[in-house]
Design an enzyme around this catalytic site. Sequence first.
Site, PDB file in Angstrom:
ATOM      1  N   CYS A 178       0.631  -1.159   0.066  1.00 48.69           N
ATOM      2  CA  CYS A 178       0.264   0.010   0.014  1.00 48.69           C
ATOM      3  C   CYS A 178       0.933   1.109   0.082  1.00 48.69           C
ATOM      4  O   CYS A 178       2.150   1.154  -0.567  1.00 48.69           O
ATOM      5  CB  CYS A 178      -0.948   0.063   1.248  1.00 48.69           C
ATOM      6  SG  CYS A 178      -0.317  -0.016   2.844  1.00 48.69           S
TER       7      CYS A 178
HETATM    8  C1  RB5 Z   1      -3.976   5.411   1.409  1.00 51.33           C
HETATM    9  O1  RB5 Z   1      -5.062   4.982   1.102  1.00 51.33           O
HETATM   10  C2  RB5 Z   1      -2.997   4.915   2.073  1.00 51.33           C
HETATM   11  O2  RB5 Z   1      -3.665   5.259   3.640  1.00 51.33           O
HETATM   12  C3  RB5 Z   1      -2.594   3.419   2.169  1.00 51.33           C
HETATM   13  O3  RB5 Z   1      -2.224   3.215   0.782  1.00 51.33           O
HETATM   14  C4  RB5 Z   1      -1.750   2.907   3.257  1.00 51.33           C
HETATM   15  O4  RB5 Z   1      -0.454   3.355   3.260  1.00 51.33           O
HETATM   16  C5  RB5 Z   1      -2.168   2.640   4.513  1.00 51.33           C
HETATM   17  O5  RB5 Z   1      -1.442   2.184   5.590  1.00 51.33           O
END
Ligand code: RB5
Length: 153
Positions: free
Chosen positions: A66
């Site tokens: 993420c």
């Molecule tokens: C973006 O939605 C961000 O919050 C996600 O990609 C991640 O970093 C969460 O931990």
Amino acid sequence: MKICIDCDDAAVCLKQVIFDHLKSRGMDITDLDYAKDKENPFYGEIGFNLAKAMQAGLYDRGILICGTGLGMAMIANKVEGVFAGTCHDVFSAERLKKSNDANVLTMGARVIGPELAKMIVDAWLNSEFAGGGSTAKVDQLKTLEHQSFHPNR
Ligand code: RB5
């Protein structure tokens, strides 16, 4: 070794880089692509989906990406049988398997670039649990996990 991978909207490019890299290494990797046919799901659903697939025994290792790797690790660790850790350096990636026996690696596409991410994934996948002094520690993690999921047993 069967590997699965998934990501949220912050990490689509890095997921593809890692998928292609592992394919080119001849590895058995599946892109779960949870977001396909869904309207921009958040990392929680995506990470949970992969963790449930790990829990079902469909894969040996899982990779979640993420923005930071943090939310993915948090949700993956809510699924019994899944031990996830976030790594942004090669040493930690190796220890994540050798010392902690984690079955899920998470990374942040907003934290590291593709070349380092490939090295981290390789270090983790090339490592096996070392056993020895780490066995009792990991066994304790599993005992405590069991207490958490089954408090009345
Ligand atoms: C973006 O939605 C961000 O919050 C996600 O990609 C991640 O970093 C969460 O931990």
